[in-house]
Design a protein around this motif. Structure first.
Motif, short mmCIF file in Angstrom:
data_model
loop_
_atom_site.label_atom_id
_atom_site.label_comp_id
_atom_site.label_asym_id
_atom_site.label_seq_id
_atom_site.Cartn_x
_atom_site.Cartn_y
_atom_site.Cartn_z
N VAL A 94 -6.96 -21.31 26.56
CA VAL A 94 -6.42 -19.96 26.62
C VAL A 94 -4.92 -20.01 26.40
CG1 VAL A 94 -5.81 -18.31 28.40
CG2 VAL A 94 -8.18 -18.89 28.01
N ILE A 106 -25.44 -21.37 33.41
CA ILE A 106 -25.67 -20.23 34.29
C ILE A 106 -27.13 -19.82 34.22
CG2 ILE A 106 -25.14 -17.80 34.65
CD1 ILE A 106 -22.29 -18.42 33.72
N SER A 151 -7.81 -12.10 33.51
CA SER A 151 -7.79 -13.55 33.55
C SER A 151 -8.65 -14.10 32.44
CB SER A 151 -8.33 -14.04 34.90
OG SER A 151 -8.56 -15.44 34.84
N GLU A 152 -8.01 -14.47 31.34
CA GLU A 152 -8.77 -14.92 30.17
C GLU A 152 -9.57 -16.16 30.50
OE1 GLU A 152 -6.63 -14.47 26.51
OE2 GLU A 152 -7.85 -16.01 25.57
N GLU A 153 -8.98 -16.99 31.34
CA GLU A 153 -9.64 -18.24 31.69
C GLU A 153 -10.94 -17.99 32.43
OE1 GLU A 153 -6.84 -20.78 33.45
OE2 GLU A 153 -8.41 -21.92 34.47
N SER A 154 -10.88 -17.12 33.45
CA SER A 154 -12.09 -16.82 34.19
C SER A 154 -13.13 -16.19 33.28
CB SER A 154 -11.79 -15.86 35.35
OG SER A 154 -10.79 -16.41 36.17
N ALA A 155 -12.66 -15.36 32.37
CA ALA A 155 -13.59 -14.70 31.45
C ALA A 155 -14.31 -15.73 30.61
CB ALA A 155 -12.84 -13.71 30.57
N SER A 156 -13.59 -16.73 30.13
CA SER A 156 -14.26 -17.72 29.28
C SER A 156 -15.21 -18.57 30.10
CB SER A 156 -13.25 -18.58 28.53
OG SER A 156 -12.62 -19.48 29.38
N ARG A 157 -14.88 -18.77 31.39
CA ARG A 157 -15.80 -19.54 32.22
C ARG A 157 -17.11 -18.80 32.42
NH1 ARG A 157 -11.76 -21.02 37.02
NH2 ARG A 157 -10.55 -22.64 36.00
N LEU A 158 -17.05 -17.48 32.40
CA LEU A 158 -18.26 -16.71 32.58
C LEU A 158 -19.07 -16.63 31.31
CD1 LEU A 158 -17.46 -13.57 34.67
CD2 LEU A 158 -18.63 -15.62 35.35
N SER A 179 -12.02 -17.62 40.10
CA SER A 179 -12.36 -16.99 38.81
C SER A 179 -12.66 -15.51 38.92
CB SER A 179 -13.60 -17.66 38.19
OG SER A 179 -13.44 -19.03 38.13
N GLU A 208 -2.92 -17.52 36.68
CA GLU A 208 -2.24 -16.58 35.78
C GLU A 208 -0.76 -16.84 35.78
OE1 GLU A 208 -5.51 -13.24 36.84
OE2 GLU A 208 -3.46 -12.92 37.47
N PHE A 226 -11.54 -11.36 38.74
CA PHE A 226 -10.68 -10.50 37.94
C PHE A 226 -9.95 -9.56 38.87
CE2 PHE A 226 -12.28 -12.25 34.20
CZ PHE A 226 -13.66 -12.34 34.31
#
Lengths: 347, 367, 513
Positions: free
Chosen positions: B339, C78, A218-225, C90, B364, C92
């Motif tokens: 993205v 954060i 999930s690229e989106e979640s990755a960028s949020r982190l 969010s 996704e 993975f």
């Protein structure tokens, strides 16, 4: 004799996980094929067959490794064959004009060029937000075309090319002699093993590697982190390019012939090998074992159909057939599961 | 002025393309004079564009449904090979008496093979839910493999005399095959815009879930479209066979990249649901003009390949810019880099704009 | 007076020409449990994204722990102790539980080499703080949503969070799981974590919050102590007006005793989704089907529409068995479904309103040669747009540019154009402004008056009470309660319904015993 339970335990200890279904199926296909061929032509079971396979499959394996990493990150690359040829050819030309005749130099230069070309891909894809498939289709032509236009497409025969490469390509790790002649294990193998180990370490034991899986998932979640997307993609495509660079030199050495118009055109079939190995285009999924098995199957078809009395022009037929079958089975199962769970996305 | 503005806003792509084609055409005429603008050259262009145009149409149709058909070239070649076998007398011996019967059987064989190739793709995608790019990756390799298995790599020579006349025939000095291509384009455009099947193609391509919920028979739509693609590809194979009077695996490999280029140039959205046949035709004219100019200026294949690649990157980049500007309201401009879907470039919005419901579940997309 | 944990002053942001936030102020102190409420589109999610560094504000200041924060990015937020759990969690999906939990910490430690032991240690520690145990090596994709939420919370905690935002955490979990979540949240709050819930589930808001912050249309309405508000007052603040809906009463029809009901469902079962469901819908009924997530309601709707074939049982339409194996069969039988997810299932966002409306009626907008007729299509679109009261009468506008309310009207309109006998509405007013909601309720009631059989699936008790003349309550696949016309109109119905929804498990036990 170890029991099945022990074997499974060993597998789990080494891989820290259970074997995936795809891997099991692939392994079964490989074994079944080997059994059939061996039955029909016992000459298949000789060591030289294995050596042939390894020689034929090494280059593909290197490229497939890089491609697997790209797919896991959720991207795709079809420019790697162009990168391989361009990097290696430029290196050869440099060696030729500067009079340097050294394999290490060739490797280093080719890898660096490949790395840079990979960076170009990453920047175009991430910075300009362009779709990876189309970008790399374009860069493949741009890289290869630019090379041909600027540097020409003169080939180098065995006697014309840098002799260190010829020596390298003729050398072997282990040699043995039979009544049919001398057989050697290609010097490319250590590179493949090294790349395999390196890739595995990176993917499973570094933050960078886990970030690659994260982005693919999930690229989106990755960028949020706060994971650096551009940085990771620079690595991913750069790594692919670097491996391609290495492969290019190995390729010329193995063939003992430098032809800058070859190799390009085979990228889709290498993609097929990686897909057979279980990597998904959607990202986040893919195992090196699967890729290894997929490439092995490819190498098997490439080099051993001879034993069945078929020449290698039948390779695509079998390989394509296996791909279609495995795709059909994989996605049909997913379709049934989707219907049950009322998921309608994938048609 | 207002009407022009409205026209542009409505379909910027066609207008840009038309302007581009016109300017390129004028430039080429200006610089190359009658080397370019002679009836001989135009005829030659028209002849060459026929088979490629059909392949491009096939690619465009598959993109409308969302996805890419990678197998178009190897299916066309396979069809040509199968037909070639008949026309070489390998399946039915040719005698002076049955020449024309065998020829027509051969022609039918080409088209039927194309249909079967399309059917296989359609079944994989519709009935087994294999993603189109993967299904056609498999069939691309498989068809090439079948072709190789049949011919062993050598070419199949057509022995029936008169068959090659198909490729050279003209109607009021316009090559027949060009007219055939135009006719096929016309039919495609009509079906897509004015029939229910065509509408279902667009609906499915844009949102396969919503089309299912609207009662559209998705599977049928896919299969019919891929059958049409197969027929188109078969026709391309027929023209190939006629022009070269033989068939061989590996012919036309560079067509795949060019087909994708032309379709993307024409503004087709690889994610499905968007693309006009008129744009495709304009893009085709543009590309063929350039191709012809390249031949006149004696560009070697690598130079051309470089230009195609660079054009593809340029076009996609410009399209992206337009997309961003036209959708300023929708695409959020103040955030960290958005993205992008790697296959087609559609943005995953990282937030639904105000006024819309928040999404439940992951964002996704599969494809 | 200690520095507030978070202070937002006069913050504004625009997206293109749309002003999403206007001079918003908010202060959160240590040890608070706050609920941020507002209608969909009021800007609450946007505000959170500015605080967490995902968006850059156009004006105003954000202070964390007293220190002013300029253009900050997610990592700095954060680092300052702010954690946000978005609605999609969010996570993975392809990584393990342990990795998902630990990844935040590992990133901020600057870890390069990942050691399995370290990952597991971090994960185990956080799960202990949450008080739940999960299989550390399981892939997150295999977990239930409630457990995924636990993973998300554990991950948030791993960063020594001081302030945790949770965006609509309870939409997708069952009541038991909500209870577990709330007790975890209270526990963490005792130990020093401040929490802000974003929610529109008013009864839960009252349950958990100390203070309620209300936003509306991009403006901050104010902060209110939870015990000073009730749902009517809260709804007033959220919508800016007093909303009262006229409850629906069904008018008896002449053929009520003679004609078979339009739709009858007998002993319908679908393994894993629902079992032994019986109900009938007559002409003029608006049957409400309610219950919490996972109750099986949408699954029944999909069965009726041919997308989810039942394993056993009968469906009768006008007394005759219906063969509902695919949507087109259901449509021929006169059944229409306005689906739950408007954006993905109901609309073609990039197409015009006209093409959306005709998508269900393609066979009816053709000319005598069976080709599509633009004039028939636009006529159909115009009729629909007028009948449904869509604000923008230009049917060539793209569906995506309409507001939520207008979009839903288009969807309902496109289904009304099929002249159905049974209209199923699945959560039809989610994400719609209050004005459109009222209009849609009126239209549905009018349709029923004219003889439509309506099945309304809804999560909101207010909606059920306002529009339905009969109600069924489901829980976990079973129908646990039913109210006919008279029971529905009896006093105390509202409380009974609320009780059932809040505590279905014991009601289910009672109904079986």
């Amino acid at each position: 004799m170890k029991s099945k339970a022990t074997k499974i335990w060993l597998f789990q200890r080494v891989m820290h996980r259970r074997a995936k279904t795809t891997e099991k199926y692939l392994f079964a296909i490989v074994v079944a094929y080997a059994v059939v061929v061996a039955f029909m032509n016992p000459r298949f079971l000789r060591l030289e067959t294995l050596f042939d396979m390894i020689a034929g499959g090494s280059g593909t394996m290197l490229l497939a490794l890089g491609l697997s990493v790209v797919l896991i990150s959720g991207g795709i690359d079809v420019s790697f064959t162009a990168v391989a040829i361009v990097s290696a050819y430029i290196s050869v030309l440099t060696m030729d004009s500067l009079g340097i005749d050294n394999v290490a130099f060739a490797m280093l230069m080719s890898t660096s060029i490949g790395l840079c070309l990979g960076f170009v891909n990453a920047v175009l894809i991430q910075f300009l937000r362009l779709p990876a498939l189309i970008v790399t289709l374009g860069t493949a032509s741009v890289f290869h075309g630019a090379m041909a236009v600027l540097l020409g497409t003169t080939d180098f025969t065995k006697s014309e090319m840098p002799q260190s490469l010829v020596t390298f390509g003729s050398a072997s790790l282990i040699t043995f002699t039979t009544e049919n002649g001398r057989y050697g294990l290609t010097m490319a193998l250590p590179f493949v093993i090294g790349a395999l180990i390196l890739t595995w370490l990176i993917l499973h034991h570094t933050m960078l590697g886990r970030s690659i899986y994260a982005i693919g998932s999930s690229e989106e979640s990755a960028s949020r982190l706060g994971i650096g997307i551009l940085r990771t993609k620079l690595f991913v495509y750069g790594y692919m390019g670097a491996l391609a660079g290495v492969m290019g030199i190995l390729y010329f050495s193995e063939l003992k012939y430098v032809n800058p118009t070859s190799l390009v055109g085979t990228e889709l079939i290498i993609l097929a090998a990686v897909v057979i190995g279980g990597a998904k285009l959607t990202g986040g999924e893919g195992t090196l074992l699967g890729t290894l098995l997929g490439v092995s199957l490819f190498a098997l078809f490439q080099t051993t159909l001879v034993f069945l009395g078929l020449d290698s022009s039948w390779r695509n037929f079998f390989f394509g057939g296996v791909l279609l079958l495995s795709l059909g089975v994989m996605y049909a199962r997913q379709r049934v599961a989707d219907r049950k769970n009322l998921v309608f996305e994938a048609n | 002025m207002n009407r022009i503005q409205r026209l542009v806003a409505r379909d910027p792509n066609v207008v840009i393309l038309a302007v581009l084609t016109l300017s390129v055409g004028i430039t080429l005429i200006a610089f190359l004079g009658d080397r370019f603008f002679s009836s001989l050259n135009l005829q030659s262009m028209a002849t060459q564009v026929a088979e490629f145009g059909l392949l491009a149409l096939a690619m465009g149709l598959s993109m409308l449904l969302s996805g890419i058909d990678l197998s178009i070239v190897s299916a066309a070649v396979l069809s040509a090979i199968v037909g070639g076998l008949f026309l070489a007398g390998e399946i039915i011996p040719i005698t002076p008496g049955n020449e024309s019967t065998v020829m027509w059987i051969g022609v039918a064989a080409v088209l039927v093979t194309g249909l079967l190739c399309g059917a296989l793709n359609g079944l994989l995608i519709a009935k087994l839910s294999v993603p189109p790019i993967l299904a056609t990756l498999g069939t691309f390799i498989f068809f090439a493999g079948v072709g190789m298995a049949i011919t062993g790599g050598s070419s199949v020579p057509v022995t029936i005399p008169g068959f090659s006349e198909f490729a050279t025939a003209t109607v009021v000095s316009i090559p027949l095959i060009f007219l055939v291509m135009c006719a096929v384009y016309g039919v495609a455009a009509f079906v897509l815009t004015r029939t229910r099947l065509g509408r279902k193609v667009y609906l499915f391509g844009e949102n396969s879930v919503a089309s299912r919920f609207a009662g559209v028979r998705n599977e049928r739509t896919i299969i019919f479209t891929y059958l049409a693609i197969g027929l188109t590809v078969g026709m391309a194979g027929l023209i190939m066979l006629s022009r070269v009077n033989s068939a061989r695996v590996g012919f036309g490999d560079s067509y795949l990249l060019q087909a994708i280029l032309v379709v993307v140039l024409a503004g087709f959205n690889p994610f499905g649901g968007r693309g006009k046949i008129l744009s495709l035709f304009l893009g085709l004219v543009l590309l063929q003009s350039l191709q012809s100019a390249f031949t006149i200026m004696r560009f070697d294949p690598f130079m051309r390949s470089f230009i195609w690649g660079a054009s593809l990157l340029f076009v996609v980049g410009v399209n992206r810019l337009f997309h961003l500007r036209a959708n300023r309201r929708r695409i959020l401009t103040n955030l960290a880099p958005a993205v992008v879907n790697p296959i087609d470039g559609s943005p995953h919005p990282t937030e639904s704009p105000p006024g819309e419901i928040p999404s439940t579940g992951t964002t996704e997309t599969t494809k | 007076m200690a520095e507030p944990l978070l202070s937002v002053e006069n913050v504004s942001i625009s997206f293109g020409e749309v002003r999403a936030l206007n001079g918003v102020d908010m202060t959160i102190n240590e040890g608070e449990i706050r609920c941020l409420v507002g209608e969909n589109g009021c800007g609450k999610s946007t505000l959170v994204k500015i605080i967490s560094g995902v968006y850059r504000r156009s004006a105003g200041t954000v202070r964390i722990g007293g220190a002013k924060v300029d253009d900050h990015d997610p990592r700095r937020a954060i680092a300052a102790g702010i954690q946000v759990i978005y609605q999609d969690l969010s996570l993975f999906n392809h990584l393990s539980v342990a990795e998902n939990i630990a990844i935040n910490r590992l990133l901020h430690n600057g870890t390069r080499i990942v050691k399995r032991r370290e990952v597991h240690d971090i994960a185990r520690e956080q799960l202990e703080r949450v008080g739940v145990s999960l299989d550390l090596d399981a892939k997150v994709s295999t977990l239930s949503i409630a457990n995924k939420q636990i993973v998300a919370i554990a991950r948030a905690l791993s960063m020594d969070a001081r302030l945790l935002f949770m965006d609509e955490p309870t939409t997708a979990i069952t009541t038991t799981e909500v209870d577990r979540l709330f007790s975890i949240v209270r526990e963490l709050n005792q130990r020093g974590l401040s929490i802000v819930f974003i929610s529109h589930k008013l009864d839960e808001v009252f349950d958990i919050a100390d203070t309620i912050t209300v936003m509306r249309d991009g403006y901050m309405v104010g902060d209110f102590p939870a015990d000073s508000l009730d749902s009517a007052k809260l709804a007033f603040h959220m919508t800016g007006r007093d909303v009262a809906h006229q409850p629906y009463r069904r008018v008896a029809r002449d053929d009520d005793s003679t004609a078979p009901p339009v739709l009858e469902v007998r002993d319908l079962t679908r393994d894993g989704h629902y079992r032994h469901v019986d109900f009938t819908i007559r002409r003029g009924d608006i049957l409400g089907l309610t219950g919490l997530l996972g109750a099986g309601r949408t699954e029944i709707a999909l069965t009726l529409f041919g997308l989810n074939p039942a394993t056993s049982g009968n469906i009768l339409i006008d007394g005759k068995p219906g063969r509902l194996t695919a949507p087109w069969n259901a449509m021929s039988a006169g059944i229409a479904l306005v689906p739950e997810d408007r954006a993905t299932e109901g609309l073609f966002n990039a197409q015009t309103v006209s093409k959306n409306v005709s998508s269900t009626r393609l066979d009816h907008v053709v000319n005598r040669w069976s080709f599509l007729s633009p004039s028939k299509e636009s006529e159909l679109a115009q009729r629909t747009v007028h009948a449904m009261g869509v604000n923008n009468k230009n049917t060539d506008t793209l569906a995506a540019t309409l507001s939520g309310g207008n979009q839903q009207k288009v969807v309902i309109g496109k289904w009304m154009a099929t002249e159905p006998r049974v209209l199923i509405l699945d959560s039809p007013t989610v994400g719609i402004d209050i004005g459109s909601k009222s209009e849609i309720y009126e239209q549905v009631q009018q349709l029923a008056d004219e003889g439509m059989a309506v099945l309304l699936i809804s999560d909101e008790p207010e909606e059920i009470i306002a529009t339905c003349n009969r109600v069924l309550v489901m829980h976990d696949g079973d129908v646990i309660a039913g109210f006919d016309d008279s029971q529905r109109q009896a006093p105390g119905f509202k409380e009974k319904l609320a009780e059932l929804i809040a505590d279905p498990a014991s009601a289910a036990v009672r109904s079986k015993g």
